[in-house]
Design a protein around this motif. Structure first.
Motif, PDB file in Angstrom:
ATOM      1  N   MET A 134      -5.588  -3.965   0.600  1.00 21.06           N
ATOM      2  CA  MET A 134      -5.771  -2.785   1.415  1.00 21.06           C
ATOM      3  C   MET A 134      -5.120  -1.603   0.702  1.00 21.06           C
ATOM      4  O   MET A 134      -3.922  -1.587   0.465  1.00 21.06           O
ATOM      5  CB  MET A 134      -5.115  -3.025   2.775  1.00 21.06           C
ATOM      6  CG  MET A 134      -5.090  -1.834   3.672  1.00 21.06           C
ATOM      7  SD  MET A 134      -4.316  -2.261   5.247  1.00 21.06           S
ATOM      8  CE  MET A 134      -3.463  -0.755   5.581  1.00 21.06           C
ATOM      9  N   PRO A 135      -5.881  -0.605   0.343  1.00 18.38           N
ATOM     10  CA  PRO A 135      -5.291   0.567  -0.329  1.00 18.38           C
ATOM     11  C   PRO A 135      -4.366   1.317   0.613  1.00 18.38           C
ATOM     12  O   PRO A 135      -4.494   1.243   1.827  1.00 18.38           O
ATOM     13  CB  PRO A 135      -6.507   1.408  -0.711  1.00 18.38           C
ATOM     14  CG  PRO A 135      -7.641   0.910   0.120  1.00 18.38           C
ATOM     15  CD  PRO A 135      -7.307  -0.483   0.555  1.00 18.38           C
ATOM     16  N   ASP A 136      -3.428   2.041   0.005  1.00 14.14           N
ATOM     17  CA  ASP A 136      -2.494   2.831   0.814  1.00 14.14           C
ATOM     18  C   ASP A 136      -3.257   3.838   1.654  1.00 14.14           C
ATOM     19  O   ASP A 136      -4.066   4.597   1.137  1.00 14.14           O
ATOM     20  CB  ASP A 136      -1.530   3.616  -0.082  1.00 14.14           C
ATOM     21  CG  ASP A 136      -0.307   2.823  -0.458  1.00 14.14           C
ATOM     22  OD1 ASP A 136       0.492   3.366  -1.215  1.00 14.14           O
ATOM     23  OD2 ASP A 136      -0.161   1.680  -0.003  1.00 14.14           O
ATOM     24  N   ALA A 137      -3.032   3.788   2.938  1.00 15.48           N
ATOM     25  CA  ALA A 137      -3.583   4.824   3.804  1.00 15.48           C
ATOM     26  C   ALA A 137      -2.704   6.054   3.641  1.00 15.48           C
ATOM     27  O   ALA A 137      -1.488   5.935   3.543  1.00 15.48           O
ATOM     28  CB  ALA A 137      -3.577   4.343   5.244  1.00 15.48           C
ATOM     29  N   PRO A 138      -3.281   7.230   3.582  1.00 19.62           N
ATOM     30  CA  PRO A 138      -2.489   8.442   3.342  1.00 19.62           C
ATOM     31  C   PRO A 138      -1.333   8.627   4.315  1.00 19.62           C
ATOM     32  O   PRO A 138      -0.294   9.133   3.950  1.00 19.62           O
ATOM     33  CB  PRO A 138      -3.491   9.582   3.481  1.00 19.62           C
ATOM     34  CG  PRO A 138      -4.833   8.950   3.390  1.00 19.62           C
ATOM     35  CD  PRO A 138      -4.680   7.504   3.756  1.00 19.62           C
ATOM     36  N   ASP A 139      -1.488   8.190   5.550  1.00 19.16           N
ATOM     37  CA  ASP A 139      -0.438   8.438   6.529  1.00 19.16           C
ATOM     38  C   ASP A 139       0.671   7.386   6.520  1.00 19.16           C
ATOM     39  O   ASP A 139       1.634   7.511   7.245  1.00 19.16           O
ATOM     40  CB  ASP A 139      -1.037   8.549   7.926  1.00 19.16           C
ATOM     41  CG  ASP A 139      -1.645   7.244   8.424  1.00 19.16           C
ATOM     42  OD1 ASP A 139      -1.936   6.359   7.589  1.00 19.16           O
ATOM     43  OD2 ASP A 139      -1.829   7.120   9.642  1.00 19.16           O
ATOM     44  N   GLN A 177       2.986   6.892   4.481  1.00 14.72           N
ATOM     45  CA  GLN A 177       4.248   7.524   4.093  1.00 14.72           C
ATOM     46  C   GLN A 177       4.995   8.060   5.297  1.00 14.72           C
ATOM     47  O   GLN A 177       6.202   8.231   5.255  1.00 14.72           O
ATOM     48  CB  GLN A 177       3.989   8.677   3.105  1.00 14.72           C
ATOM     49  CG  GLN A 177       3.514   8.237   1.746  1.00 14.72           C
ATOM     50  CD  GLN A 177       4.604   7.470   1.014  1.00 14.72           C
ATOM     51  OE1 GLN A 177       5.798   7.710   1.189  1.00 14.72           O
ATOM     52  NE2 GLN A 177       4.196   6.508   0.202  1.00 14.72           N
ATOM     53  N   HIS A 178       4.263   8.314   6.377  1.00 16.70           N
ATOM     54  CA  HIS A 178       4.871   8.920   7.564  1.00 16.70           C
ATOM     55  C   HIS A 178       5.038   7.924   8.714  1.00 16.70           C
ATOM     56  O   HIS A 178       5.472   8.320   9.796  1.00 16.70           O
ATOM     57  CB  HIS A 178       4.034  10.124   8.026  1.00 16.70           C
ATOM     58  CG  HIS A 178       3.853  11.137   6.941  1.00 16.70           C
ATOM     59  ND1 HIS A 178       4.880  11.932   6.476  1.00 16.70           N
ATOM     60  CD2 HIS A 178       2.782  11.439   6.186  1.00 16.70           C
ATOM     61  CE1 HIS A 178       4.446  12.693   5.492  1.00 16.70           C
ATOM     62  NE2 HIS A 178       3.174  12.415   5.294  1.00 16.70           N
ATOM     63  N   TRP A 179       4.696   6.670   8.474  1.00 21.26           N
ATOM     64  CA  TRP A 179       4.864   5.660   9.517  1.00 21.26           C
ATOM     65  C   TRP A 179       6.343   5.474   9.804  1.00 21.26           C
ATOM     66  O   TRP A 179       7.184   5.521   8.896  1.00 21.26           O
ATOM     67  CB  TRP A 179       4.307   4.325   9.069  1.00 21.26           C
ATOM     68  CG  TRP A 179       2.813   4.196   9.108  1.00 21.26           C
ATOM     69  CD1 TRP A 179       1.895   5.159   9.385  1.00 21.26           C
ATOM     70  CD2 TRP A 179       2.084   3.004   8.824  1.00 21.26           C
ATOM     71  NE1 TRP A 179       0.630   4.637   9.294  1.00 21.26           N
ATOM     72  CE2 TRP A 179       0.724   3.314   8.959  1.00 21.26           C
ATOM     73  CE3 TRP A 179       2.448   1.714   8.478  1.00 21.26           C
ATOM     74  CZ2 TRP A 179      -0.280   2.373   8.758  1.00 21.26           C
ATOM     75  CZ3 TRP A 179       1.449   0.787   8.292  1.00 21.26           C
ATOM     76  CH2 TRP A 179       0.098   1.109   8.431  1.00 21.26           C
ATOM     77  N   PRO A 180       6.688   5.193  11.046  1.00 22.20           N
ATOM     78  CA  PRO A 180       8.078   4.845  11.358  1.00 22.20           C
ATOM     79  C   PRO A 180       8.457   3.542  10.636  1.00 22.20           C
ATOM     80  O   PRO A 180       7.608   2.686  10.365  1.00 22.20           O
ATOM     81  CB  PRO A 180       8.078   4.642  12.868  1.00 22.20           C
ATOM     82  CG  PRO A 180       6.811   5.263  13.358  1.00 22.20           C
ATOM     83  CD  PRO A 180       5.846   5.219  12.229  1.00 22.20           C
TER      84      PRO A 180
END
Length: 142
Positions: free
Chosen positions: A1-6, A8-11
């Motif tokens: 699964m490629p990095d989803a852009p968000d 980085q902002h997940w808790p």
């Protein structure tokens, strides 16, 4: 699964839960080839120092005795453990790892590096995970 852009902002809790699920799936796939489950591997690991009562295994694994009973039934059916009467307590049964269980345990742990991706500092990761587990265990099971 490629990095989803968000991502980085997940808790942190969401990242940790996602990582735990993904590692568990990888372990499941790896352990299938050994013929045990993740729960079974935990039991075999807990029996490394010798026989234990079912209730003690459940306590150390932090699961209910009924949950442990199902895991032990499967391990016994597959020849990985034996349950015998406890000579000190007739109501209790001692669980022992068999030679087949020992071989499965050894093989499973030799495959850990193929199931869990390498990280930059594995000792730091382990220390931080232990810190989390110990803190939450103290809150829940003290």
């Amino acid at each position: 699964m490629p990095d989803a852009p968000d991502m980085q902002h997940w808790p942190t809790g969401r990242l940790l839960a996602t990582a735990a699920r993904m590692v568990e799936h990888a372990w499941h796939d790896t352990l299938q080839g050994v013929g045990i489950t993740h729960a079974g591997l935990i039991v075999l690991d807990l029996l490394a120092d010798g026989p234990l009562a079912q209730a003690e295994i459940a306590r150390r694994a932090r699961v209910e005795v009924q949950t442990m009973s199902r895991t032990l039934e499967r391990l016994e059916r597959e020849g990985h453990v034996e349950r015998t009467p406890d000579p000190r307590d007739r109501r209790s049964r001692l669980v022992t790892r068999t030679p087949a269980g020992e071989a499965a345990w050894t093989r499973a742990w030799s495959l850990e590096t193929s199931a869990v991706p390498a990280v930059d500092d594995p000792d730091l990761l382990r220390a931080q995970l232990l810190q989390i587990v110990r803190a939450l265990s103290a809150e829940r099971w003290s």
